[in-house]
Design a protein around this motif. Structure first.
Motif, PDB file in Angstrom:
ATOM      1  N   ARG A  29       0.772  -1.127  -0.062  1.00  0.00           N
ATOM      2  CA  ARG A  29       0.037   0.101   0.010  1.00  0.00           C
ATOM      3  C   ARG A  29       0.947   1.316  -0.087  1.00  0.00           C
ATOM      4  NH1 ARG A  29      -4.583  -0.466  -1.625  1.00  0.00           N
ATOM      5  NH2 ARG A  29      -5.383   1.460  -0.536  1.00  0.00           N
ATOM      6  N   ALA A 156       6.325   7.383 -10.623  1.00  0.00           N
ATOM      7  CA  ALA A 156       4.941   6.943 -10.193  1.00  0.00           C
ATOM      8  C   ALA A 156       5.168   5.448 -10.609  1.00  0.00           C
ATOM      9  CB  ALA A 156       3.866   7.261 -10.990  1.00  0.00           C
ATOM     10  N   ASN A 157       5.753   5.271 -11.630  1.00  0.00           N
ATOM     11  CA  ASN A 157       5.795   3.674 -12.134  1.00  0.00           C
ATOM     12  C   ASN A 157       6.850   2.838 -11.134  1.00  0.00           C
ATOM     13  OD1 ASN A 157       4.416   3.403 -14.473  1.00  0.00           O
ATOM     14  ND2 ASN A 157       6.000   4.344 -15.902  1.00  0.00           N
ATOM     15  N   ARG A 160       4.802   2.196  -8.210  1.00  0.00           N
ATOM     16  CA  ARG A 160       4.023   1.064  -8.564  1.00  0.00           C
ATOM     17  C   ARG A 160       4.561  -0.205  -8.407  1.00  0.00           C
ATOM     18  NH1 ARG A 160       1.925   4.162 -12.492  1.00  0.00           N
ATOM     19  NH2 ARG A 160       0.441   5.265 -11.888  1.00  0.00           N
ATOM     20  N   LEU A 163       5.358  -1.298  -4.805  1.00  0.00           N
ATOM     21  CA  LEU A 163       4.055  -1.577  -4.334  1.00  0.00           C
ATOM     22  C   LEU A 163       3.825  -3.033  -4.567  1.00  0.00           C
ATOM     23  CD1 LEU A 163       1.970   1.513  -4.116  1.00  0.00           C
ATOM     24  CD2 LEU A 163       3.440   0.581  -2.484  1.00  0.00           C
ATOM     25  N   ALA A 164       3.824  -3.359  -6.164  1.00  0.00           N
ATOM     26  CA  ALA A 164       3.529  -4.702  -6.587  1.00  0.00           C
ATOM     27  C   ALA A 164       4.554  -5.794  -6.037  1.00  0.00           C
ATOM     28  CB  ALA A 164       3.567  -4.646  -8.147  1.00  0.00           C
ATOM     29  N   LEU A 179      -1.613   7.380  -8.252  1.00  0.00           N
ATOM     30  CA  LEU A 179      -1.347   6.063  -7.446  1.00  0.00           C
ATOM     31  C   LEU A 179      -2.568   5.869  -6.959  1.00  0.00           C
ATOM     32  CD1 LEU A 179       2.135   6.718  -5.663  1.00  0.00           C
ATOM     33  CD2 LEU A 179       1.535   5.277  -7.574  1.00  0.00           C
ATOM     34  N   GLU A 180      -2.896   4.352  -6.610  1.00  0.00           N
ATOM     35  CA  GLU A 180      -3.855   3.953  -5.940  1.00  0.00           C
ATOM     36  C   GLU A 180      -3.451   4.123  -4.341  1.00  0.00           C
ATOM     37  OE1 GLU A 180      -6.807   1.830  -6.447  1.00  0.00           O
ATOM     38  OE2 GLU A 180      -6.678   3.159  -8.267  1.00  0.00           O
ATOM     39  N   ALA A 181      -3.494   5.234  -3.869  1.00  0.00           N
ATOM     40  CA  ALA A 181      -3.069   5.405  -2.567  1.00  0.00           C
ATOM     41  C   ALA A 181      -4.157   6.010  -1.491  1.00  0.00           C
ATOM     42  CB  ALA A 181      -1.788   6.438  -2.510  1.00  0.00           C
TER      43      ALA A 181
END
Lengths: 209, 218
Positions: A29, A156-157, A160, A163-164, A179-181
């Motif tokens: 996250r 951002a990549n 990501r 996080l992945a 981002l999904e934040a």
């Protein structure tokens, strides 16, 4: 690799700035910190990174799990891009800087001295350092300062991908990274000056240390 | 740890690193003293060990504020503090790098500069020996002073005031070793005291330096 902050009160120069902070950052996250200038975001990040002790409360994370990136990038102007990265890779015990060079498009700059880079390129190099630390929890203080749109996308990549891979990131920023934040606004946690007056005078030495 | 030594040495060698600064200062002192006190060889050879020691000490002092100030300015000290390296290790390595770039060149060049001061032949080995044993203490004590004053703008004056009194025992016993050696007396006692100071500071001061550095980083 969970970062838990419990009832945290932090101070800057002996004066409490934020109090009663509660949040949890799970693996995979990202948490974006927001709040007006001077509210104490940098102080909070420095406390979480272990650079200064909290006034009260706990920061709970596995040892040696955090990578901290501050306003300044910690670059040596006379060392080349590759030498700067290789130094941090050695310090953190990860030997390869290839992924970091590719992740932030630094390969064509790798033999240039860091002092000769533009502000945005320096920032990219500073952020590439995060990739060579190999640490799961990233603590980032305004990471996108002086980056252009393309570099923000690179960053951002990188976040990501991090996080992945099961990492997590705590980011103080004012721009939308796409981002999904989760967003955590520290504004309501501003310390009330009167209620902390006693605790400040009780620990008066703190003002001098 | 080794990465930090290599980085610091590399930084010192590159442009603006200040590698030759201490050495150049040492040369200037030893060249100017004979002009100042006159060309009498008996007088010069009498004061030569003391002048060499004072020159080495001041040359050491000259580069102290760079030990942590540069890393603090560009933010790498914060990053080192959050790295896997223990702070005690970081300050020890910094002291070692300072000694290799400042103390060691001074020790090696002392016999050469001794000639300018009419240092007696039998004195060369004693001056080099006492410098080799004594200068690590100068670097370690200096690292402590540098850690205390990191973050202060123009902290150089405060640093000198803090560090110079701590340098006095090293200077006294270091110069005494060289003086006794030249006069053919036993050097065991001052040599042991000098070694004791050096090993004591190497063993204890890094903990103090790491502590004040952590406080200064808050």
């Amino acid at each position: 690799m969970t970062l838990t902050v419990t009832d945290l009160t932090i101070s800057r120069g002996g004066i409490p700035v934020l109090e009663g902070l509660h949040f949890t950052l799970e693996a995979g996250r990202a948490l974006v910190l927001r709040g007006p200038n001077g509210v104490g975001k940098t102080t909070l990040l420095r406390t979480i990174a272990g650079l200064q002790p909290p006034v009260s409360g706990d920061v709970d994370a596995p040892p040696e799990s955090m990578a901290y990136a501050a306003h300044s990038d910690g670059l040596k102007a006379t060392l080349s891009v590759a030498e700067n990265l290789a130094f941090w890779a050695d310090v953190f015990g990860t030997k390869s800087i290839e992924a970091a060079l590719d992740g932030f498009k630094l390969r064509e700059l790798m033999d240039r001295p860091a002092g000769g880079l533009s502000a945005g390129q320096k920032r990219r190099l500073g952020l590439a350092r995060l990739l060579v630390t190999g640490r799961p929890i990233w603590i980032l203080d305004e990471p996108t300062v002086s980056l252009d749109v393309e570099s923000v996308a690179l960053f951002a990549n990188a976040v990501r991908a991090h996080l992945a891979g099961g990492g997590s990131a705590l980011i103080a920023t004012h721009i939308d990274l796409g981002l999904e934040a989760d967003v955590f606004d520290v504004g309501p946690y501003r310390a009330k000056a009167t209620s902390n007056h006693d605790s400040f005078s009780g620990d008066f030495d703190e003002g001098f240390l | 740890m080794i990465a930090l030594v290599v980085r610091d040495l590399r930084l010192a060698m590159r442009a603006g690193g200040g590698f030759g600064l201490g050495l150049a200062f040492f040369l200037i002192v030893t060249v100017l003293v004979p002009f100042g006190v006159g060309p009498e060889s008996t007088l010069l050879s009498k004061i030569a060990p003391g002048i060499l020691w004072i020159g080495a000490l001041l040359a050491c002092l000259l580069s102290l504020d760079r030990i942590f100030a540069l890393d603090w300015e560009d933010g790498s000290l914060d990053l080192l503090a959050t790295s896997p390296l223990p702070m005690e290790g970081v300050v020890s390595i910094k002291a070692l790098a300072h000694w290799v770039t400042t103390g060691l060149p001074l020790c090696l060049s002392a016999p050469l500069f001794g000639v300018l001061l009419h240092l007696p032949d039998q004195g060369h080995k004693w001056v080099v020996l006492s410098l080799l044993i004594g200068t690590p203490a100068l670097s370690v004590i200096g690292t402590f002073g540098s850690a205390l004053t990191v973050g202060l703008k123009r902290g150089g004056l405060l640093l000198s005031l803090l560090v110079l009194p701590l340098y006095v025992p090293t200077l006294i016993f270091g110069a005494e070793v060289a003086r006794r050696g030249i006069e053919g007396l036993s050097t065991a006692t001052p040599l042991l005291m000098l070694g004791g100071i050096t090993f004591g500071t190497i063993a204890l001061l890094p903990f103090a330096s790491a502590l004040v550095l952590r406080v200064n980083l808050r």
